[in-house]
Write a protein that holds these residues in place. Structure first.
Motif, PDB file in Angstrom:
ATOM      1  N   GLU A 153       5.601  12.514  -4.992  1.00 39.77           N
ATOM      2  CA  GLU A 153       7.573  12.690  -4.948  1.00 39.77           C
ATOM      3  C   GLU A 153       8.294  12.768  -3.462  1.00 39.77           C
ATOM      4  OE1 GLU A 153       8.787  15.664  -7.626  1.00 39.77           O
ATOM      5  OE2 GLU A 153       7.524  14.386  -9.367  1.00 39.77           O
ATOM      6  N   GLU A 154       7.449  13.926  -2.573  1.00 43.92           N
ATOM      7  CA  GLU A 154       8.455  14.048  -1.618  1.00 43.92           C
ATOM      8  C   GLU A 154       7.822  13.012  -0.420  1.00 43.92           C
ATOM      9  OE1 GLU A 154       7.411  17.529   1.768  1.00 43.92           O
ATOM     10  OE2 GLU A 154       5.604  16.004   1.039  1.00 43.92           O
ATOM     11  N   LEU A 155       6.738  12.414  -0.611  1.00 40.03           N
ATOM     12  CA  LEU A 155       6.322  11.283   0.548  1.00 40.03           C
ATOM     13  C   LEU A 155       7.532  10.199   0.340  1.00 40.03           C
ATOM     14  CD1 LEU A 155       4.394  11.323   2.612  1.00 40.03           C
ATOM     15  CD2 LEU A 155       2.997   9.857   1.520  1.00 40.03           C
ATOM     16  N   MET A 156       7.896  10.083  -1.575  1.00 40.33           N
ATOM     17  CA  MET A 156       8.788   8.994  -2.066  1.00 40.33           C
ATOM     18  C   MET A 156      10.129   9.390  -1.270  1.00 40.33           C
ATOM     19  SD  MET A 156       9.194   6.159  -4.210  1.00 40.33           S
ATOM     20  CE  MET A 156       8.765   6.064  -5.489  1.00 40.33           C
ATOM     21  N   ALA A 157      10.724  10.392  -1.500  1.00 39.27           N
ATOM     22  CA  ALA A 157      11.814  10.147  -1.235  1.00 39.27           C
ATOM     23  C   ALA A 157      12.327  10.254   0.381  1.00 39.27           C
ATOM     24  CB  ALA A 157      12.355  12.690  -0.758  1.00 39.27           C
ATOM     25  N   ARG A 158      10.900  10.749   1.502  1.00 36.86           N
ATOM     26  CA  ARG A 158      11.011  10.702   3.106  1.00 36.86           C
ATOM     27  C   ARG A 158      10.952   8.750   2.843  1.00 36.86           C
ATOM     28  NH1 ARG A 158       6.592  13.928   6.074  1.00 36.86           N
ATOM     29  NH2 ARG A 158       7.316  12.077   7.345  1.00 36.86           N
ATOM     30  N   TYR A 159       9.798   8.438   1.956  1.00 35.59           N
ATOM     31  CA  TYR A 159       9.890   7.104   2.956  1.00 35.59           C
ATOM     32  C   TYR A 159      10.750   6.302   2.467  1.00 35.59           C
ATOM     33  CZ  TYR A 159       7.075   2.504   1.880  1.00 35.59           C
ATOM     34  OH  TYR A 159       7.348   1.034   1.878  1.00 35.59           O
ATOM     35  N   LEU A 160      12.043   6.563   0.858  1.00 32.90           N
ATOM     36  CA  LEU A 160      13.041   5.833   0.556  1.00 32.90           C
ATOM     37  C   LEU A 160      14.431   6.383   1.346  1.00 32.90           C
ATOM     38  CD1 LEU A 160      13.042   6.676  -2.877  1.00 32.90           C
ATOM     39  CD2 LEU A 160      13.288   4.573  -1.819  1.00 32.90           C
ATOM     40  N   LEU A 189       0.843  -1.285   0.134  1.00 33.24           N
ATOM     41  CA  LEU A 189       0.262  -0.369   0.124  1.00 33.24           C
ATOM     42  C   LEU A 189       0.943   0.907  -0.094  1.00 33.24           C
ATOM     43  CD1 LEU A 189      -2.841   1.326   0.105  1.00 33.24           C
ATOM     44  CD2 LEU A 189      -2.391   1.248   2.725  1.00 33.24           C
ATOM     45  N   LEU A 190       1.958   0.928   1.165  1.00 36.92           N
ATOM     46  CA  LEU A 190       2.654   2.193   1.124  1.00 36.92           C
ATOM     47  C   LEU A 190       3.325   2.674  -0.255  1.00 36.92           C
ATOM     48  CD1 LEU A 190       4.230   2.608   4.760  1.00 36.92           C
ATOM     49  CD2 LEU A 190       2.614   4.000   3.360  1.00 36.92           C
ATOM     50  N   ASP A 191       4.088   1.268  -0.490  1.00 32.39           N
ATOM     51  CA  ASP A 191       4.604   1.398  -1.923  1.00 32.39           C
ATOM     52  C   ASP A 191       3.421   2.135  -3.317  1.00 32.39           C
ATOM     53  OD1 ASP A 191       6.739   0.595  -1.576  1.00 32.39           O
ATOM     54  OD2 ASP A 191       6.366  -1.624  -2.084  1.00 32.39           O
ATOM     55  N   ALA A 192       2.439   1.632  -2.960  1.00 36.02           N
ATOM     56  CA  ALA A 192       1.576   2.479  -3.866  1.00 36.02           C
ATOM     57  C   ALA A 192       1.183   4.161  -4.911  1.00 36.02           C
ATOM     58  CB  ALA A 192       0.318   1.874  -3.787  1.00 36.02           C
ATOM     59  N   VAL A 193       1.506   4.185  -2.654  1.00 38.37           N
ATOM     60  CA  VAL A 193       0.757   5.565  -2.412  1.00 38.37           C
ATOM     61  C   VAL A 193       2.240   6.266  -2.946  1.00 38.37           C
ATOM     62  CG1 VAL A 193       0.074   7.437  -0.807  1.00 38.37           C
ATOM     63  CG2 VAL A 193      -0.824   5.153  -0.834  1.00 38.37           C
ATOM     64  N   VAL A 194       3.437   6.398  -2.199  1.00 39.91           N
ATOM     65  CA  VAL A 194       4.290   7.308  -2.005  1.00 39.91           C
ATOM     66  C   VAL A 194       4.536   6.844  -4.031  1.00 39.91           C
ATOM     67  CG1 VAL A 194       5.204   6.124  -0.024  1.00 39.91           C
ATOM     68  CG2 VAL A 194       5.988   5.741  -2.146  1.00 39.91           C
ATOM     69  N   GLU A 195       4.834   6.641  -4.665  1.00 40.72           N
ATOM     70  CA  GLU A 195       4.590   6.813  -5.748  1.00 40.72           C
ATOM     71  C   GLU A 195       4.397   7.701  -6.752  1.00 40.72           C
ATOM     72  OE1 GLU A 195       4.726   3.349  -8.784  1.00 40.72           O
ATOM     73  OE2 GLU A 195       6.217   2.977  -7.920  1.00 40.72           O
TER      74      GLU A 195
END
Ligand SMILES: Nc1nc2c(ncn2[C@@H]2O[C@H](COP(=O)(O)OP(=O)(O)OP(=O)(O)O)[C@@H](O)[C@H]2O)c(=O)[nH]1
Ligand SMILES: [Mg+2]
Length: 698
Positions: free
Chosen positions: A233-240, A224-230
């Motif tokens: 961009e900002e969230l993706m950066a924080r997630y990574l 779910l998180l993978d799909a959402v952060v994709e």
């Protein structure tokens, strides 16, 4: 950063504010539990004190006696509730293929669709159809896998089917705890909590997730998180970076993604036990955009107030009730609006909100909200009303075309007018129900999408308008067309005393290929040198059109013809429009005989779902009906059979399917195209039509 800064604040404000609205159509295949789910959502939100059931006929949205007797929704039903400071409008729609008018209309007034699937059957025929429509209107979608308590229900199988058949952007946002009769609750993967089976009572608050599910939950939470952060961009950066994302940030990104159709969250539960409703209500609030975020793009000029009427209820006592969406407003009672279609002023009395059959007056409705008014004069479904006359293009609902017709006649002589006016009222309610007179036989024909739809109309005619009518075998709407070019000239000449009649024209008929599957008609004026003056040429066209209404083969309308007016002659004194019309009509008929005319019949796309053991019998039967098998998909003991079948052969299919499958088969069909009738069948149709015409003459 793509997130909008104007997101709603959470202070206590009146629920009608546009940013706090959620308009959701509940849609899906027949019998997957949409009405039960709406019932559970209303109950969980405290709108009702007990959980009604479809089986007992006690739900809010299936309030009509015919719905209760048949245990299925026959028309759309408007309900509303409040959850976490938001007002959620729910439109419960019918799943049956014969009652899609309200379903399609509902899709024009919502931002979101709650697509309900059966946990046993997965993606079914009408699921795909509704999904496609929602896609055409770019509506946000949330999926709910229902009936997980049933034997052979499997959330993960259905999730996979949704990803395969609907969109690979479907992602689980909830998971079941246990399965089938051992289902105990659901896990909310967004807020990381669980809800336990309330067994039909109100669902309690969030609980810790059972330990034994830890791995599975972890796996799906990551997906779910993978799909959402994709999608952010900002969230993706924080997630990574490995940061722990707070649920609000994930929810905000989720809403963006759902709003933009980049993600379809899949929830689950059991409607009849009220399991999964808290998490689903949270999801509707958090994922479905408000009308402000995803409004309907309609050009309203400088109109300050506007409503779009998407549904009409014909009540013999209260009169007409018009359900609308506010396009510009706010809208309050005692307002006068104008209908640009009729130019008539329409006075809105009390503005109402509906809860199934109950209505409640309100002072005002904000932009985006759904409401109703009674007793408008000439307003029909599909109209937009505005505060002053501006040019508006109302949203197109694109109702499906009626595909089958029955001859209707009142049982008692003298009831003709009563029958016609009742059916007209029912036709206002359901625009796919059309009453017209067959000019050929003089019969009243009632056309619709399915036999059941027409039968229900007849029942309603009896209970609401007190007219008993008889239905006669449905008629197939044959058409005729030509296969060859042909030419004919006709001179119409009459010399009787004073002024005579003179018209002379030469026509060339040619087959006209279908455009977008529709057979048309084209009239080409090729007159040179003014041998027929300009003023008389449209009369030839008119005469041709008249002749085309009843082809010479079986009296069916002629289509797919280009008619070229190539030559003619005129008389200075005796020529008239009438003479040219007759000449045109006669020349057409003569050329038509030589143009190799053929009979066309409607071909239906049929989808039958039957238990595996009945497949052989059903296929054999379809074969005998001149059906062409297109494919079979077995899934979990049930096979979906797709076939193309001539309409003439499946007019009475429902009885046959019931006996072939012991009542366990289901089917839906829709019109596909016209095709030439094979000669041996055509001969019979032509002879029958000839006999009928002769009898009518007697
Ligand atoms: N076991 C079980 N039965 C359910 C569930 N939800 C609905 N049902 C039953 O399934 C049948 C159909 O439910 P409805 O709510 O009428 O389904 P629907 O989708 O509204 O049907 P249409 O309006 O005809 O398309 C009823 O008998 C319900 O009691 C569920 O979650 N579990
Ligand atoms: Mg229903």
């Amino acid at each position: 950063m793509r997130r909008e800064a104007t997101e709603e604040d959470t202070s206590a404000m009146p629920a009608t504010e546009s940013t706090k609205l959620r308009n959701v159509a509940v849609a899906g295949h027949r019998g997957v539990g949409k009405t039960s789910l709406v019932e559970a959502l209303l109950f969980q939100a405290g709108k009702t004190n007990r959980l009604g059931s479809v089986e007992q006929g006690t739900t809010v949205s299936d309030w009509d006696e015919h719905e209760q007797r048949r245990q299925m929704s026959l028309s759309g039903s408007l309900c509303h509730l409040e959850w976490k400071g938001r007002k959620i409008n729910l439109v419960d729609t019918p799943g049956d293929a014969g009652f899609q008018a309200d379903t399609y209309a509902a899709l024009r007034v919502v931002e979101g669709v709650l697509v309900v699937l059966s946990g046993v059957m997965g993606v079914e025929v009408n699921t795909s159809r509704v999904w496609k429509r929602a896609e055409e209107h770019a509506l946000s979608r949330v999926v709910f896998v229902n009936m997980l308590d049933r034997e052979r229900a499997d959330f993960f199988r259905v999730l996979e089917a949704a990803r395969q058949q609907l969109s690979d952007r479907c992602v689980a946002i909830q998971l079941p705890i246990g399965s089938e009769h051992e289902l105990r609750g659901v896990v909310d993967l967004l807020h990381m909590c669980a809800y336990l089976d309330p067994a039909g009572g109100r669902e309690g608050g969030p609980q810790p997730i059972p330990d034994e599910l830890a791995d599975l939950v972890q796996e799906h939470r990551e997906r779910l998180l993978d799909a959402v952060v994709e999608t952010d961009e900002e969230l993706m950066a924080r997630y990574l970076e490995g940061e722990e994302l707070e649920p609000e940030a994930v929810a905000a990104a989720l809403k963006q993604a759902v709003t933009r159709d980049e993600l379809y969250p899949v929830a689950c539960g059991v409607a009849t036990k009220n399991l999964g409703t808290s998490a689903l209500l949270d999801l509707l609030v958090e994922a479905v955009p408000s009308p402000v975020r995803k409004g309907t793009a309609i050009e309203l000029g400088d109109a300050k107030q506007a409503v779009f009427v998407f549904k009409t209820i014909a009540d013999p006592f209260t009169g007409r009730i018009s359900c609308f969406r506010v396009l510009a407003g706010p809208i309050s009672g005692d307002t006068t609006l104008v209908d640009p279609r009729t130019h008539a002023k329409e006075r809105l009395g009390q503005v109402l909100v509906l809860q199934g059959k109950e209505s409640e007056p309100v002072d005002e409705l904000a932009v985006g909200d759904l409401g109703a008014v009674a007793k408008l004069k000439d307003v029909l479904t599909g109209d937009v009303l505005v505060d002053h006359e501006v040019a508006v293009e109302p949203p197109r609902i694109d109702f499906p075309e009626p595909v089958l017709s029955f001859a209707v006649a009142p049982k008692a002589k003298g009831d003709e007018e009563k029958m016609a006016s009742g059916l007209r009222r029912l036709g206002e309610e359901d625009p796919t129900l059309v009453l017209r007179r067959d000019p050929q036989t003089g019969e009243q024909l009632l056309s619709g999408l399915s036999q059941m739809q027409v039968e229900v109309a007849v029942e309603r005619l009896r209970t609401r308008f007190h007219v008993d009518v008889e239905l006669h075998p449905p008629r197939v709407p044959y058409k005729e067309t030509i296969r060859r070019q042909a030419r004919a000239r006709h001179r119409y000449k009459k010399q009787t005393g004073g002024r005579g009649q003179f018209g002379d024209c030469e026509l060339v008929l040619e087959p006209l290929p279908a455009t977008n599957g529709e057979l048309g008609y084209e009239f080409v004026d090729e007159i040179v040198g003014g041998v027929i003056s300009q003023g008389f040429r449209p009369a030839v066209d008119k005469g041709v059109r008249e002749a085309m209404e009843h082809g010479e083969l079986a009296g069916a309308p002629v289509q797919g013809v280009r008619v070229r007016l190539v030559d003619g002659m005129e008389h200075t004194v005796d020529s008239s429009e009438l003479a040219f019309k007759i000449a045109g009509s006669m020349a057409f008929k003569e050329a038509y005989q030589k143009a190799d005319p053929v009979l066309l019949e409607p071909i239906m796309q049929l989808e039958v779902t039957v238990p595996d053991e009945a497949v052989g019998a059903v296929n054999g039967d379809l074969n005998a009906r001149r059906g062409r098998l297109q494919g079979m998909e077995p899934a979990g003991g049930i096979t979906t059979i797709r076939a193309e079948v001539p309409m003439a052969e499946i007019l009475t299919y429902s009885q046959a399917l019931t006996s072939l499958t012991g009542g366990r088969g289901d089917y839906s069909m829709h019109f596909l195209r016209y095709e030439e009738v094979p000669p041996h069948v055509a001969q019979k149709v032509i002879e029958a039509a000839k006999k009928e015409r002769e009898e009518a003459k007697v």
